[in-house]
Design a protein around this motif. Structure first.
Motif, mmCIF file in Angstrom:
data_model
loop_
_atom_site.group_PDB
_atom_site.id
_atom_site.type_symbol
_atom_site.label_atom_id
_atom_site.label_comp_id
_atom_site.label_asym_id
_atom_site.label_seq_id
_atom_site.Cartn_x
_atom_site.Cartn_y
_atom_site.Cartn_z
ATOM 1 N N GLU A 189 0.830 -1.208 0.000
ATOM 2 C CA GLU A 189 0.000 0.000 0.000
ATOM 3 C C GLU A 189 0.862 1.255 0.000
ATOM 4 N N ALA A 190 1.972 1.229 0.744
ATOM 5 C CA ALA A 190 2.854 2.399 0.776
ATOM 6 C C ALA A 190 3.479 2.654 -0.593
ATOM 7 N N ALA A 232 2.254 1.646 -3.554
ATOM 8 C CA ALA A 232 1.212 2.066 -4.497
ATOM 9 C C ALA A 232 0.787 3.508 -4.263
ATOM 10 N N GLY A 233 0.749 3.952 -3.017
ATOM 11 C CA GLY A 233 0.338 5.317 -2.732
ATOM 12 C C GLY A 233 1.348 6.350 -3.161
ATOM 13 N N GLU A 234 2.639 5.973 -3.213
ATOM 14 C CA GLU A 234 3.680 6.931 -3.577
ATOM 15 C C GLU A 234 4.190 6.732 -4.997
ATOM 16 N N SER A 235 3.587 5.807 -5.743
ATOM 17 C CA SER A 235 4.147 5.488 -7.064
ATOM 18 C C SER A 235 4.066 6.676 -8.027
ATOM 19 N N SER A 236 2.920 7.395 -8.020
ATOM 20 C CA SER A 236 2.763 8.498 -8.973
ATOM 21 C C SER A 236 3.755 9.624 -8.712
ATOM 22 N N SER A 237 3.876 10.012 -7.447
ATOM 23 C CA SER A 237 4.824 11.083 -7.120
ATOM 24 C C SER A 237 6.262 10.600 -7.156
#
Length: 419
Positions: A94-95, A97-102
């Protein structure tokens, strides 16, 4: 005419030859053992992982078994451990995936920032050279696409092998936690009567050292991971949770694992936050190493593992050469167990020799005029000077049943030590 006397051999050469052929025999046996383990390395890894799980979860199962049936306590313990591991992996996923875009944007900006820094003094690299490196990497990937695909397919086979090994390790841990003491007792009963005492002493020493090392290294790894995670979070470095988990896994390789994991964190910090934050992470490598080497290891693991740092370093390097990362992980506990068994058998042999000497001194001049062995017999009538007779559960040197042990055939009341 008297025949000529045969030439004499120097005592030093005779002693060296005697040691040489014994060392050759021992070396051949060690080579055959490692060749056998290499042939069936998946099975060896599964059994090792099963012992690790047993060392970690057996105390929990023993605690639950006071209120629940033994089988139910083992099931609850294993299911709880599996749920904990899956929860940590889900948190890491989850960590990420949550930071993948940035993270992609930060890495792109970080690479450009590094290129500008390399072009400025004192390095003054040619911008064309950096562009050529990027183009060469792209050409290499496009020209070796088939090789990369085949490696990915072989990697899928490796994933299947890893899953099979984990399933076998889980299967082994179920029986080790539930009735490992009875399995050990059955193994001892297959040995000659004269060897059971020595095997019992060595087995208890080996399990005590292995459980102590396992508990200690897990505690050290968890402490390092928490410290690294907090520091990276305060510095604003992305992927703090995955990097902390990487630090936890790398800490199982003493002296080498933690610096390598923190070096990866320094690269991430350099690409996303710049050289100053990366320099702070590099300083963190030194601080964590000092805390681990001078505080955690002496406090947590000194009672279980008594090895010189040079021995630890040589063991890790030799294990990594022999079996890669897995060998580096297994090397230190293996050397620690072998040394503890040697020390326990040496102390037992010294104690039995002291008991025999005491018996001899009492045999001829004792006030009772009895046999010399009378003064050293155990309370249950077994000969204490032998160290291999007496209780079926493997007596301590000096005879008799060890304190806290049950009847023959029963395992220890608590803890996973071999009976």
């Amino acid at each position: 005419m008297q025949p000529a006397a045969p030439p004499t051999v120097a005592p030093f050469l005779r002693t060296a030859a005697a040691y040489a052929w014994r060392l050759l025999v021992v070396g051949a046996l060690v080579y055959l053992l490692f060749a056998l383990l290499g042939r069936f390395h998946e099975v060896a890894v599964a059994v090792f992982l099963g012992l690790v799980v047993t060392a970690l979860l057996r105390p929990v199962a023993d605690l639950l078994a006071r209120r629940l049936p033994r089988g139910l306590a083992v099931a609850v313990t294993l299911l709880g451990g599996i749920a904990l591991v899956l929860g940590v992996l889900a948190l890491v996923g989850e960590a990420v995936a949550g930071e993948s875009s940035s993270l992609v944007r930060e890495f792109r900006d970080g690479v450009e920032r590094i290129e500008r820094w390399l072009r400025r003094p004192p390095l003054r690299l040619n911008p064309q050279a950096l562009t050529d490196v990027q183009s060469k990497i792209g050409d290499f990937l496009s020209s070796h696409r088939s090789a990369l695909v085949s490696q990915a397919v072989s990697g899928a086979h490796q994933v299947v092998a890893v899953l099979t090994t984990l399933a076998l390790a889980l299967f082994c841990s179920v029986f080790f936690i539930h009735s490992g003491d009875r399995h050990w007792e059955w193994f001892r009963e297959q040995l000659p009567q004269s060897a059971r005492g020595r095997v019992g002493i060595g087995g208890r020493a080996a399990w005590r050292t292995f459980t102590g090392y396992t508990h200690g290294i897990v505690l050290v790894a968890a402490t390092n991971a928490v410290l690294v995670g907090i520091a990276l979070w305060l510095l604003g470095v992305p992927l703090a949770v995955p990097l902390a988990l990487l630090e936890f896994g790398a800490a199982f390789i003493p002296l080498i694992g933690s610096p390598v994991a923190l070096a990866v964190a320094a690269v991430v910090a350099l690409a996303t936050k710049g050289p100053w934050i990366a320099a702070v992470v590099i300083a963190l490598i030194v601080i964590i190493g000092q805390i681990e080497g001078h505080l955690l290891h002496p406090l947590v693991m000194s009672w279980a593992v008594r090895l010189h740092p040079l021995v630890v370093a040589v063991s890790v390097v030799a294990g990594s050469i022999a079996a890669g990362i897995l060998g580096a992980v297994v090397a230190v506990p293996l050397v620690s167990v072998v040394w503890s068994v040697h020390t326990a058998l040496r102390d037992a042999r010294g104690g039995s020799e002291g008991a025999e000497g005491s018996a001899g001194s009492k045999g001829g001049v004792g006030s009772k005029g009895g046999e010399g062995s009378e003064g050293v017999e155990g309370s249950d009538g077994s000969d204490g000077s032998d160290g291999s007779e007496g209780s079926e559960n493997g007596p301590e040197p000096g005879g008799g049943r060890p304190p806290g042990r049950g009847k023959p055939g029963e395992g220890p009341a608590s803890g996973p030590e071999p009976a």
